[in-house]
Design a protein around this motif. Sequence first.
Motif, PDB file in Angstrom:
ATOM      1  N   GLU A  13       0.826  -1.216   0.000  1.00 47.23           N
ATOM      2  CA  GLU A  13       0.000   0.000   0.000  1.00 47.23           C
ATOM      3  C   GLU A  13       0.860   1.265   0.000  1.00 47.23           C
ATOM      4  O   GLU A  13       0.556   2.219  -0.710  1.00 47.23           O
ATOM      5  CB  GLU A  13      -0.958   0.006   1.193  1.00 47.23           C
ATOM      6  N   PHE A  14       1.948   1.258   0.783  1.00 46.97           N
ATOM      7  CA  PHE A  14       2.840   2.424   0.800  1.00 46.97           C
ATOM      8  C   PHE A  14       3.464   2.631  -0.580  1.00 46.97           C
ATOM      9  O   PHE A  14       3.631   3.763  -1.029  1.00 46.97           O
ATOM     10  CB  PHE A  14       3.954   2.264   1.836  1.00 46.97           C
ATOM     11  N   TYR A  19       2.870   6.799   1.671  1.00 44.94           N
ATOM     12  CA  TYR A  19       2.596   6.671   3.102  1.00 44.94           C
ATOM     13  C   TYR A  19       1.449   7.573   3.549  1.00 44.94           C
ATOM     14  O   TYR A  19       0.526   7.138   4.224  1.00 44.94           O
ATOM     15  CB  TYR A  19       3.864   7.001   3.902  1.00 44.94           C
ATOM     16  N   GLU A  20       1.523   8.838   3.182  1.00 42.36           N
ATOM     17  CA  GLU A  20       0.518   9.804   3.644  1.00 42.36           C
ATOM     18  C   GLU A  20      -0.890   9.444   3.182  1.00 42.36           C
ATOM     19  O   GLU A  20      -1.854   9.619   3.928  1.00 42.36           O
ATOM     20  CB  GLU A  20       0.883  11.224   3.192  1.00 42.36           C
ATOM     21  N   ALA A  21      -1.021   8.940   1.971  1.00 43.10           N
ATOM     22  CA  ALA A  21      -2.347   8.633   1.420  1.00 43.10           C
ATOM     23  C   ALA A  21      -2.887   7.275   1.884  1.00 43.10           C
ATOM     24  O   ALA A  21      -4.070   6.990   1.709  1.00 43.10           O
ATOM     25  CB  ALA A  21      -2.309   8.675  -0.100  1.00 43.10           C
ATOM     26  N   THR A  22      -2.043   6.448   2.461  1.00 35.26           N
ATOM     27  CA  THR A  22      -2.480   5.129   2.924  1.00 35.26           C
ATOM     28  C   THR A  22      -3.091   5.252   4.310  1.00 35.26           C
ATOM     29  O   THR A  22      -2.534   5.898   5.196  1.00 35.26           O
ATOM     30  CB  THR A  22      -1.278   4.154   2.992  1.00 35.26           C
ATOM     31  N   LEU A  48       4.494   0.692  11.462  1.00 37.13           N
ATOM     32  CA  LEU A  48       4.555  -0.184  10.292  1.00 37.13           C
ATOM     33  C   LEU A  48       5.608   0.307   9.302  1.00 37.13           C
ATOM     34  O   LEU A  48       6.421  -0.484   8.810  1.00 37.13           O
ATOM     35  CB  LEU A  48       3.195  -0.263   9.595  1.00 37.13           C
ATOM     36  N   LEU A  49       5.589   1.594   9.015  1.00 44.84           N
ATOM     37  CA  LEU A  49       6.575   2.151   8.076  1.00 44.84           C
ATOM     38  C   LEU A  49       7.987   1.951   8.612  1.00 44.84           C
ATOM     39  O   LEU A  49       8.873   1.499   7.883  1.00 44.84           O
ATOM     40  CB  LEU A  49       6.307   3.639   7.833  1.00 44.84           C
ATOM     41  N   ALA A  50       8.191   2.250   9.877  1.00 44.68           N
ATOM     42  CA  ALA A  50       9.518   2.090  10.479  1.00 44.68           C
ATOM     43  C   ALA A  50       9.957   0.637  10.432  1.00 44.68           C
ATOM     44  O   ALA A  50      11.112   0.339  10.123  1.00 44.68           O
ATOM     45  CB  ALA A  50       9.505   2.605  11.921  1.00 44.68           C
ATOM     46  N   GLU A 102       9.904   7.067   1.161  1.00 44.18           N
ATOM     47  CA  GLU A 102       9.181   7.384   2.395  1.00 44.18           C
ATOM     48  C   GLU A 102      10.072   7.671   3.597  1.00 44.18           C
ATOM     49  O   GLU A 102       9.571   7.843   4.703  1.00 44.18           O
ATOM     50  CB  GLU A 102       8.187   6.267   2.718  1.00 44.18           C
ATOM     51  N   LEU A 103      11.360   7.737   3.385  1.00 45.54           N
ATOM     52  CA  LEU A 103      12.260   8.099   4.476  1.00 45.54           C
ATOM     53  C   LEU A 103      11.824   9.433   5.087  1.00 45.54           C
ATOM     54  O   LEU A 103      11.862   9.624   6.293  1.00 45.54           O
ATOM     55  CB  LEU A 103      13.701   8.184   3.956  1.00 45.54           C
ATOM     56  N   ARG A 104      11.350  10.309   4.239  1.00 49.93           N
ATOM     57  CA  ARG A 104      10.901  11.635   4.692  1.00 49.93           C
ATOM     58  C   ARG A 104       9.701  11.558   5.635  1.00 49.93           C
ATOM     59  O   ARG A 104       9.439  12.481   6.403  1.00 49.93           O
ATOM     60  CB  ARG A 104      10.534  12.496   3.486  1.00 49.93           C
TER      61      ARG A 104
END
Length: 194
Positions: A13-14, A19-22, A48-50, A102-104
């Motif tokens: 999904e990311f 990331y922001e839109a998920t 989850l992202l991390a 998505e590091l940002r």
Amino acid sequence: MRGDEIRSAALAEFARRGYEATTMADIGAAVGIRGPSLYKHVRSKQELLASVIDATMRALLAEHDAAVAGVADPAERLRRAVEAHVRFHARNRLEAFVGNRELRSLTEPHRSEVLGLRADYERRFRRLITDGVEAGVFSVASPQLASYAILDQGMGVAVWFRDDAGPAENEVAWQLAEFALRLVGARPGPVRSP
């Protein structure tokens, strides 16, 4: 196992939405769990992202270490490191894409932890190049800039490489390792085919 399914769905999904839109509902739908029920398995979307990016970096570091273990010759060490780097990016395109884009979106302390892992990875390449310069095998003015160029070249593989089109993984890994050796001014060695 449910955690692995959720991380895989989050990765997909990311990569697809960003990331922001998920939303957690998007991730839940991908694994057949209602969004709020996901919180029984994970603390947050940020966690989850991390988790995805951290696992990717740790796998990349482990592959690098395995590739160069027990090899003394600087040129062969660099060749193996580059081939491992390229193969990782060819085989883990989504992870590489999300990890770079998505590091940002990472917040502290996750951002600093991942940046530390990335810096450690770059230093390993720089050390390989510096060792080669000190041994008189490589001739390059800036091992740091050379390591950046080599890493960037390998990360680009995640963008364009496809299993079903273009050169095969072995050819790509071999050619990019050859480019890296030329970049650092390696003395010519025996010709090896992929």
